[in-house]
Design a protein around this motif. Structure first.
Motif, PDB file in Angstrom:
ATOM      1  N   TYR A  28      79.006 132.707  -3.712  1.00  0.00           N
ATOM      2  CA  TYR A  28      80.430 132.302  -3.445  1.00  0.00           C
ATOM      3  C   TYR A  28      81.093 133.092  -5.236  1.00  0.00           C
ATOM      4  CZ  TYR A  28      77.958 127.937  -5.379  1.00  0.00           C
ATOM      5  OH  TYR A  28      77.139 126.688  -5.889  1.00  0.00           O
ATOM      6  N   TRP A  29      80.677 133.741  -5.985  1.00  0.00           N
ATOM      7  CA  TRP A  29      80.901 134.682  -7.142  1.00  0.00           C
ATOM      8  C   TRP A  29      81.799 135.682  -7.291  1.00  0.00           C
ATOM      9  CZ3 TRP A  29      74.943 134.631  -8.562  1.00  0.00           C
ATOM     10  CH2 TRP A  29      74.192 133.325  -9.374  1.00  0.00           C
ATOM     11  N   GLU A  45      82.740 135.995 -12.067  1.00  0.00           N
ATOM     12  CA  GLU A  45      81.636 135.757 -11.349  1.00  0.00           C
ATOM     13  C   GLU A  45      81.437 137.338 -10.943  1.00  0.00           C
ATOM     14  OE1 GLU A  45      82.218 131.292  -9.537  1.00  0.00           O
ATOM     15  OE2 GLU A  45      83.260 133.306  -8.641  1.00  0.00           O
ATOM     16  N   GLY A  88      85.610 128.465  -5.162  1.00  0.00           N
ATOM     17  CA  GLY A  88      85.106 127.342  -5.633  1.00  0.00           C
ATOM     18  C   GLY A  88      84.206 126.798  -5.652  1.00  0.00           C
ATOM     19  N   GLY A  89      82.960 126.530  -6.378  1.00  0.00           N
ATOM     20  CA  GLY A  89      81.445 125.373  -6.298  1.00  0.00           C
ATOM     21  C   GLY A  89      81.362 125.109  -4.220  1.00  0.00           C
ATOM     22  N   GLN A 107      73.032 131.826  -2.409  1.00  0.00           N
ATOM     23  CA  GLN A 107      72.859 131.255  -3.620  1.00  0.00           C
ATOM     24  C   GLN A 107      72.929 130.124  -3.345  1.00  0.00           C
ATOM     25  OE1 GLN A 107      77.251 131.825  -5.236  1.00  0.00           O
ATOM     26  NE2 GLN A 107      76.882 130.164  -7.155  1.00  0.00           N
ATOM     27  N   LYS A 122      71.138 125.614  -4.750  1.00  0.00           N
ATOM     28  CA  LYS A 122      70.996 125.348  -5.687  1.00  0.00           C
ATOM     29  C   LYS A 122      70.616 123.653  -5.630  1.00  0.00           C
ATOM     30  CE  LYS A 122      75.634 124.373  -7.286  1.00  0.00           C
ATOM     31  NZ  LYS A 122      76.578 124.855  -8.431  1.00  0.00           N
ATOM     32  N   HIS A 181      74.011 126.251 -16.246  1.00  0.00           N
ATOM     33  CA  HIS A 181      75.754 125.926 -16.594  1.00  0.00           C
ATOM     34  C   HIS A 181      75.637 125.148 -17.159  1.00  0.00           C
ATOM     35  CE1 HIS A 181      78.239 129.399 -15.857  1.00  0.00           C
ATOM     36  NE2 HIS A 181      77.812 129.347 -14.648  1.00  0.00           N
ATOM     37  N   TRP A 199      89.545 126.889  -9.285  1.00  0.00           N
ATOM     38  CA  TRP A 199      89.924 126.809 -10.771  1.00  0.00           C
ATOM     39  C   TRP A 199      90.252 127.899 -11.650  1.00  0.00           C
ATOM     40  CZ3 TRP A 199      86.828 130.063 -13.572  1.00  0.00           C
ATOM     41  CH2 TRP A 199      85.400 130.909 -12.905  1.00  0.00           C
ATOM     42  N   TRP A 232      81.380 128.548 -16.775  1.00  0.00           N
ATOM     43  CA  TRP A 232      81.885 129.515 -15.719  1.00  0.00           C
ATOM     44  C   TRP A 232      83.305 130.425 -15.772  1.00  0.00           C
ATOM     45  CZ3 TRP A 232      79.515 125.564 -13.597  1.00  0.00           C
ATOM     46  CH2 TRP A 232      80.478 124.427 -12.974  1.00  0.00           C
ATOM     47  N   ASN A 253      73.699 122.362 -14.234  1.00  0.00           N
ATOM     48  CA  ASN A 253      73.666 123.055 -12.866  1.00  0.00           C
ATOM     49  C   ASN A 253      73.307 124.049 -13.054  1.00  0.00           C
ATOM     50  OD1 ASN A 253      74.822 123.719 -11.060  1.00  0.00           O
ATOM     51  ND2 ASN A 253      77.156 124.704 -11.966  1.00  0.00           N
ATOM     52  N   ASP A 306      72.387 127.088 -11.686  1.00  0.00           N
ATOM     53  CA  ASP A 306      72.378 128.249  -9.952  1.00  0.00           C
ATOM     54  C   ASP A 306      70.756 128.859  -9.453  1.00  0.00           C
ATOM     55  OD1 ASP A 306      75.463 128.052 -10.026  1.00  0.00           O
ATOM     56  OD2 ASP A 306      75.843 129.632 -11.525  1.00  0.00           O
ATOM     57  N   LYS A 346      78.819 135.634 -17.532  1.00  0.00           N
ATOM     58  CA  LYS A 346      78.661 134.678 -16.389  1.00  0.00           C
ATOM     59  C   LYS A 346      79.467 132.992 -17.361  1.00  0.00           C
ATOM     60  CE  LYS A 346      78.537 132.692 -12.517  1.00  0.00           C
ATOM     61  NZ  LYS A 346      78.727 131.424 -11.990  1.00  0.00           N
ATOM     62  N   HIS A 371      78.195 119.515  -8.857  1.00  0.00           N
ATOM     63  CA  HIS A 371      77.990 120.418  -8.514  1.00  0.00           C
ATOM     64  C   HIS A 371      76.314 120.408  -7.670  1.00  0.00           C
ATOM     65  CE1 HIS A 371      81.034 123.086  -9.988  1.00  0.00           C
ATOM     66  NE2 HIS A 371      81.329 121.774 -10.713  1.00  0.00           N
TER      67      HIS A 371
HETATM   68  C1  GAL Z   1      78.970 125.873  -9.385  1.00  0.00           C
HETATM   69  C2  GAL Z   1      78.804 127.985  -9.720  1.00  0.00           C
HETATM   70  C3  GAL Z   1      79.074 127.838 -10.637  1.00  0.00           C
HETATM   71  C4  GAL Z   1      80.127 128.643 -10.147  1.00  0.00           C
HETATM   72  C5  GAL Z   1      81.149 127.522  -9.970  1.00  0.00           C
HETATM   73  C6  GAL Z   1      82.713 127.750  -9.531  1.00  0.00           C
HETATM   74  O1  GAL Z   1      78.816 125.261  -8.659  1.00  0.00           O
HETATM   75  O2  GAL Z   1      77.252 126.833  -9.873  1.00  0.00           O
HETATM   76  O3  GAL Z   1      78.036 129.510 -10.366  1.00  0.00           O
HETATM   77  O4  GAL Z   1      80.417 129.616  -9.394  1.00  0.00           O
HETATM   78  O5  GAL Z   1      80.763 126.646  -9.597  1.00  0.00           O
HETATM   79  O6  GAL Z   1      82.093 128.216  -8.151  1.00  0.00           O
END
Ligand code: GAL
Length: 414
Positions: free
Chosen positions: A31-32, A37, A63-64, A86, A88, A139, A246, A266, A295, A297, A333, A373
């Protein structure tokens, strides 16, 4: 006899050769999709291609990662899992329990992951002793970002307490500046909430509430104070915040429409992708209070058929934990490398602050997983908390009612 041996040998050679020459292929769900990203994931795509891999991109915007996780579920249920995802935190173990994750222990062992990763990170990547995910970065979530010239023009320093934050925000509001850039999406509400909670509850209180789900802490007066601060902060957000992504909130800080954003690093990737310099155009500081919310990834590989896909999974796992990727990806990133042996010489002051705070908090026992996250809790419990946080933030619910709702939602999610 002789002929038989020869053909058996050449048969084996053929099998070995075909495994070796399988061209690595990977369909990668991630989701980057924001500016920073996309630049970061391109680093991986390029390295993969340079090593003979063919990458099929499956980006799911949002996002997220909520939308990405919905897409993943649909793919796995229809028996057509992506090669790499992706993924986590405890979600890795949840998918492992479904029996759908591939074991990447051979890559991890061949590349000494146990020696180059901190034990706390490695722990998230293991499922019953086998390696089931490859970490990309660390992160930090509890950051506050600011437009440097807006603060200077208004005689404001980076706040070090929530009272200072509130005072600064009131001053900015009076000057016609939006104090807090925020996007009204549940995960963004949760991101701000956990930073406030860490500050007000302290690291031990945070752990009791969002790791141990301790009901006394969840119903405490301190937790009510967290919701009260959220209510105050709701007043610092502009009227158009609902549904805003975001990165659009980050853009408001960049262009001076807003002063602050509370968001993981990010956001720094966005500032950097737009050519902004830390310390000059924008400022970074940890949100008021002690501790560090991490957080990490990572990528998990799903069970798939075909030597080419398996070769793709092995190559991808090897590359993401490789030294070069860990440096270049994380420079883009906004995060810091997960490996402990990558030099931070090329990284900026926000990244070096993150690394030193992470080490100090690890030693002091205040290095904590981000609940917002997906690092601290399983999906059902994290979702129950976020539902409450967002219901409170978007209504005039009292802190008393919010705490009761929180306790009930958590109890019902168990
Ligand atoms: C987080 C993720 C980040 C970034 C962010 C916004 O959860 O760990 O890599 O992508 O969301 O999407």
């Amino acid at each position: 006899m002789k002929t038989y041996i020869l053909s058996a040998v050449s048969g084996l050679a053929l099998v070995a050769a075909s495994a070796a020459i399988a061209d690595p292929e990977a369909e990668v769900l991630h989701y980057w999709t924001s500016g920073g990203e996309a630049k970061s994931v391109a680093v991986l795509q390029e390295e993969f291609a340079a090593n003979g891999g063919t990458w099929t991109d499956m980006p799911v915007a949002g996002g997220g990662g909520d939308a990405a996780m919905t897409a993943l579920r649909a793919r796995v249920l229809s028996g057509n899992a992506p090669t790499a995802v992706q993924l986590k935190g405890p979600a890795i173990q949840e998918w492992y329990e479904e029996g759908v994750l591939a074991d990447i222990s051979s890559v991890a062992e061949a590349n000494n992951w146990d020696a180059v990763l901190p034990a706390s990170i490695a722990g998230h990547m293991k499922c019953e002793g086998t390696w089931c995910a490859a970490p990309v970065n660390v992160h930090r979530v509890d950051w506050i970002w600011a437009n440097a010239s807006v603060l200077e023009a208004n005689g404001i320093e980076m706040p070090t307490t929530w009272d200072e934050f509130n005072a600064a925000a009131e001053k900015l509001q009076a000057a016609g500046i939006i104090p807090l850039a925020h996007g009204g999406q549940a995960w963004q509400d949760a991101t701000v909430f956990e930073a406030v909670a860490l500050g007000i509850l302290g690291p031990d209180g945070y752990r009791k509430a969002f790791v141990d789900l301790d009901m006394d802490t969840i119903k405490s007066d301190e937790m009510k104070a967290v919701f009260d601060q959220m209510r105050t902060m709701r007043g610092f957000v502009d009227d158009n915040f609902s549904g805003r992504d975001w990165n659009l909130a980050t853009a408001m800080v960049m262009n001076g429409e807003a002063a602050f954003q509370i968001m993981g690093d990010w956001a720094k990737g966005e500032f950097m992708a737009a050519g902004k310099a830390p310390g000059e155009d924008f400022l970074c500081a940890s949100t008021p209070g002690d501790g560090f919310l991490y957080n990490v990834d990572s990528f998990a590989m799903f069970n798939v058929d075909g030597e080419d896909k398996k070769a793709g999974q092995e190559l991808l796992a090897k590359l993401v934990v490789g030294e070069n990727f860990q440096e270049v990806f994380n420079l883009n990133k906004g995060s810091i490398p997960a490996r402990t042996d990558v030099s931070l010489d090329a990284f900026d002051q926000c990244a070096t602050l993150s690394a030193s705070d992470m080490n100090a908090s690890s030693e002091g026992g205040s290095l904590l997983p981000s609940y917002a996250h997906g690092m601290a809790l399983r999906g059902a419990q994290a979702g129950a908390i976020t539902d409450t946080v967002t219901a409170h933030f978007n209504s005039d619910m009292s802190a008393d009612d919010a705490v009761n709702m929180l306790a009930d939602a958590i109890a019902n999610s168990m």
